[in-house]
Scaffold this active site. Structure first.
Site, PDB file in Angstrom:
ATOM      1  N   GLU A  14      44.834  -1.180  27.147  1.00  0.00           N
ATOM      2  CA  GLU A  14      44.003  -0.021  27.508  1.00  0.00           C
ATOM      3  C   GLU A  14      43.818   0.913  26.319  1.00  0.00           C
ATOM      4  OE1 GLU A  14      46.968   3.097  29.643  1.00  0.00           O
ATOM      5  OE2 GLU A  14      46.578   1.280  30.787  1.00  0.00           O
ATOM      6  N   PHE A  35      41.499  -4.499  31.172  1.00  0.00           N
ATOM      7  CA  PHE A  35      42.419  -3.674  30.386  1.00  0.00           C
ATOM      8  C   PHE A  35      43.698  -3.441  31.166  1.00  0.00           C
ATOM      9  CE2 PHE A  35      38.131  -2.646  29.027  1.00  0.00           C
ATOM     10  CZ  PHE A  35      38.226  -2.755  27.658  1.00  0.00           C
ATOM     11  N   CYS A  36      44.825  -3.565  30.464  1.00  0.00           N
ATOM     12  CA  CYS A  36      46.116  -3.238  31.067  1.00  0.00           C
ATOM     13  C   CYS A  36      46.955  -2.552  29.996  1.00  0.00           C
ATOM     14  CB  CYS A  36      46.807  -4.466  31.649  1.00  0.00           C
ATOM     15  SG  CYS A  36      47.373  -5.655  30.442  1.00  0.00           S
ATOM     16  N   VAL A  37      48.191  -2.274  30.306  1.00  0.00           N
ATOM     17  CA  VAL A  37      49.034  -1.508  29.399  1.00  0.00           C
ATOM     18  C   VAL A  37      49.062  -2.147  28.008  1.00  0.00           C
ATOM     19  CG1 VAL A  37      51.351  -0.622  28.981  1.00  0.00           C
ATOM     20  CG2 VAL A  37      50.389  -0.558  31.282  1.00  0.00           C
ATOM     21  N   GLY A  50      47.616  -5.524  27.489  1.00  0.00           N
ATOM     22  CA  GLY A  50      46.641  -6.598  27.417  1.00  0.00           C
ATOM     23  C   GLY A  50      47.226  -7.976  27.665  1.00  0.00           C
TER      24      GLY A  50
END
Length: 109
Positions: A38, A6-8, A10
């Site tokens: 996320e 997960f990141c800010v 994706g």
């Protein structure tokens, strides 16, 4: 093993996901690795063995733990060195270690 990154948004983890898949294929390991924003975490955790956050999402770790811990899903932040190198081998190893550490009673930061 089912791994979710997960990141800010994706997007930045997509390259790392591809490299992790390549590393798993070289090792002959059966893995399901995908990246998401996320903000989509809550709906992407079914059957997950480990959840990893990109370093830029470190501030979401508390929220991630709130979502993951009741489901007994280990969650950790990918080390900056591994992420910046986009090293699929090290990231895959980190996912495995994170899963093992949580089962052993340690929490990853």
């Amino acid at each position: 093993m089912k791994i979710r990154l997960f990141c800010v948004a994706g997007m930045s983890t997509s390259l790392l996901v591809n490299r992790m898949r390549e590393a798993a294929a070289r090792r002959g390991e059966d893995v399901d690795i995908r990246a998401y924003a996320e903000s989509d975490m809550e709906k992407c955790l079914d059957g997950v063995d480990v959840a990893l956050l990109g370093p830029q999402s470190r501030l979401a770790l508390k929220k991630a733990r709130t979502l993951c811990e009741p489901r007994r899903i280990p969650v950790a932040v990918i080390p900056v060195a591994v992420y910046s190198e986009m090293d699929g081998e090290k990231a895959l190893d980190f996912a495995r270690e994170s899963r093992a550490n949580i089962r052993g009673g340690k929490k990853n930061e």
